[in-house]
Design a protein around this motif. Structure first.
Motif, PDB file in Angstrom:
ATOM      1  N   VAL A  63     -42.916  42.541 -35.981  1.00 40.19           N
ATOM      2  CA  VAL A  63     -42.006  41.404 -36.148  1.00 40.19           C
ATOM      3  C   VAL A  63     -41.233  41.549 -37.457  1.00 40.19           C
ATOM      4  O   VAL A  63     -40.031  41.273 -37.527  1.00 40.19           O
ATOM      5  CB  VAL A  63     -42.781  40.075 -36.098  1.00 40.19           C
ATOM      6  CG1 VAL A  63     -41.848  38.897 -36.396  1.00 40.19           C
ATOM      7  CG2 VAL A  63     -43.444  39.887 -34.729  1.00 40.19           C
ATOM      8  N   VAL A  99     -39.224  33.776 -31.248  1.00 39.77           N
ATOM      9  CA  VAL A  99     -40.103  34.324 -32.278  1.00 39.77           C
ATOM     10  C   VAL A  99     -40.164  33.342 -33.445  1.00 39.77           C
ATOM     11  O   VAL A  99     -39.122  32.894 -33.948  1.00 39.77           O
ATOM     12  CB  VAL A  99     -39.607  35.697 -32.774  1.00 39.77           C
ATOM     13  CG1 VAL A  99     -40.442  36.175 -33.956  1.00 39.77           C
ATOM     14  CG2 VAL A  99     -39.659  36.721 -31.649  1.00 39.77           C
ATOM     15  N   ARG A 137     -45.027  37.148 -30.879  1.00 42.98           N
ATOM     16  CA  ARG A 137     -43.932  36.198 -31.090  1.00 42.98           C
ATOM     17  C   ARG A 137     -44.124  35.357 -32.353  1.00 42.98           C
ATOM     18  O   ARG A 137     -43.540  34.303 -32.510  1.00 42.98           O
ATOM     19  CB  ARG A 137     -43.777  35.292 -29.870  1.00 42.98           C
ATOM     20  CG  ARG A 137     -43.356  36.031 -28.607  1.00 42.98           C
ATOM     21  CD  ARG A 137     -42.914  35.096 -27.506  1.00 42.98           C
ATOM     22  NE  ARG A 137     -43.990  34.234 -27.036  1.00 42.98           N
ATOM     23  CZ  ARG A 137     -44.033  32.917 -27.235  1.00 42.98           C
ATOM     24  NH1 ARG A 137     -43.071  32.314 -27.913  1.00 42.98           N
ATOM     25  NH2 ARG A 137     -45.028  32.201 -26.752  1.00 42.98           N
TER      26      ARG A 137
END
Length: 444
Positions: free
Chosen positions: A174, A206, A284
């Motif tokens: 991420v 996200v 996420r």
């Protein structure tokens, strides 16, 4: 409080949920399960002493405690341990309380540290001060959090059973996708808020981070490191009022407000925080504040992760630990001696490390941390050492009978801010009024 996950025996959130209500159900359970206590051989005839241990574990934790007890019985052939209780750890307080009312309690029970003060008024709860001071490992070699969680009014009223700490786990993918550098150990809460904002991508659903929003203890215990860092406390030194008035409480709630204002915080509305962790393991969520109990799930999800200490306001990171305890109750001299032998054995570094490796907790003492078995385990689990190192600054919630009511008030305040139903100022005012009232009516 961690709360390892409700999916594990010593689950973080589960462990830290303060049980409320359910007294009638607990009494009914006690009626069916407590009769075994009275049927045990007390050893007065010179035979085997049998003791009852209410362990509160499931799954991984249950397998671990069964293995530990089998080893104990092999080394102590004159003692047999009946594992039972019939309830998980988060409702153990109600069941033991019902047992005290009916006059029938186990010899050993697994009790959350934050619940210990509620039992300490009973003369059946054994003072363990002499046991810990005469143990092989010097009591001062145990982490402060281990000792503080079992100490009530200067006396040791239980022995440490499980230790953890909070740190921040980051999903490296991420961070890479958002082109955001991983945080450094000396980061601040302002850095945390900014990083969460940069990681958030609504188009891909996200989130930068998450926070439990059910208003339970998992919602609450995460704020205390922030309060402590700002010079506040849960309870003021005079013991008559809350210790998080002024900047300590307000700035903490304002920081939480900043996370929800920029839509970077996933708020999990359900008890247990399982949804929050599923969002993280699903790729996420960029960051989550959690404990060592969550690492097995994160690794199983094949997340490439990085662990850093909690941010701070002062530049000096402070964290929280939610220790659990082994409480011993007096059921006669022979059984008491056997119960003390068991909990004293469980405290020893070799057993402590074996339990920690299997159940997902941290070493209770520095000698345990130095054992080769723990060093090997720590080297094999990326980031685990960060949680252990954090124990140097870890504090615990007060072992005070008024804490559950304070927690309820704080949970309401934090949830109101998370759901944008109240300003930090208004939420804090209402919370302080309720907390102060609770302390004024609580007798230690």
């Amino acid at each position: 409080m961690a709360p390892p996950s409700l999916r594990q025996d010593t689950d973080p959130t589960r462990r830290r949920v303060l049980a409320g209500g359910g007294a009638v159900a607990a009494t009914a359970l006690a009626g069916s399960a407590l009769t075994a206590c009275d049927a045990q051989d007390d050893g007065s005839s010179g035979g085997t002493v049998r003791i009852d241990m209410w362990h509160g574990q499931t799954d991984t934790g249950l397998a671990a405690i069964k293995d530990m007890v089998a080893r104990f019985e092999k080394e102590h052939p004159g003692i047999r341990v009946n594992l039972g209780g019939g309830v998980l750890a988060d409702v153990m307080l109600q069941k033991v309380t019902a047992g005290l009312v009916s006059g029938s309690v186990p010899d050993v029970a697994y009790i959350f540290g934050s619940d210990l003060a509620s039992l300490a008024r009973s003369p059946r709860l054994v003072d363990q001060t002499q046991l810990v001071t005469k143990a092989r490992t010097p009591w001062k070699q145990y982490w402060h959090a281990s000792r503080d969680a079992v100490t009530v009014k200067g006396k040791v009223r239980a022995t440490p059973a499980l230790l953890d700490s909070l740190a921040v786990v980051c999903n490296k993918k991420v961070f890479r996708d958002a082109d955001v550098p991983l945080p450094k150990d000396d980061w601040t809460w302002d850095d945390f808020v900014e990083t969460a904002d940069r990681l958030t991508d609504p188009s891909r659903k996200v989130f930068g981070t998450g926070w439990p929003g059910a208003g339970d203890e998992d919602t609450v215990w995460r704020i205390w490191p922030m309060v402590w860092d700002l010079g506040g406390d849960v309870i003021a030194p005079d013991g008559r009022r809350a210790g998080f008035a002024g900047e300590a409480g307000l700035r903490t709630l304002q920081t939480i407000q900043s996370l929800v204002k920029n839509k970077s915080c996933y708020v999990d509305p359900k008890p247990g925080s399982e949804q929050m962790y599923q969002v993280f393991t699903g790729g996420r969520m960029g960051m989550v504040a959690t404990g060592p109990w969550q690492l097995p799930d994160i690794r199983q999800a094949d997340i490439d992760y990085h662990v850093v200490p909690l941010p701070s306001f002062s530049g000096k990171s402070v964290t929280i630990s939610g220790p659990d305890t082994w409480a011993v109750f007096d059921n006669g001299a022979a059984r008491l001696k056997a119960a003390r032998t068991l909990v004293g054995w469980l405290m020893e570094p070799a057993q402590d490390v074996r339990w920690g490796v299997k159940a997902g907790s941290l070493p209770l003492s520095r000698p345990a941390e130095k054992l080769p078995q723990w060093q090997k385990h720590s080297a094999e689990v990326p980031g685990l050492a960060v949680f252990t190192d954090a124990l140097a600054t870890a504090r615990v919630r007060p072992v005070h009978p008024g804490y559950p009511k304070i927690s309820k008030a704080v949970g309401t305040a934090v949830t109101a801010v998370l759901l944008e139903r109240s300003s930090p100022q208004a939420a804090l005012r209402a919370c302080l009024a309720e907390a102060d009232s609770a302390l004024a009516t609580t007798k230690e």
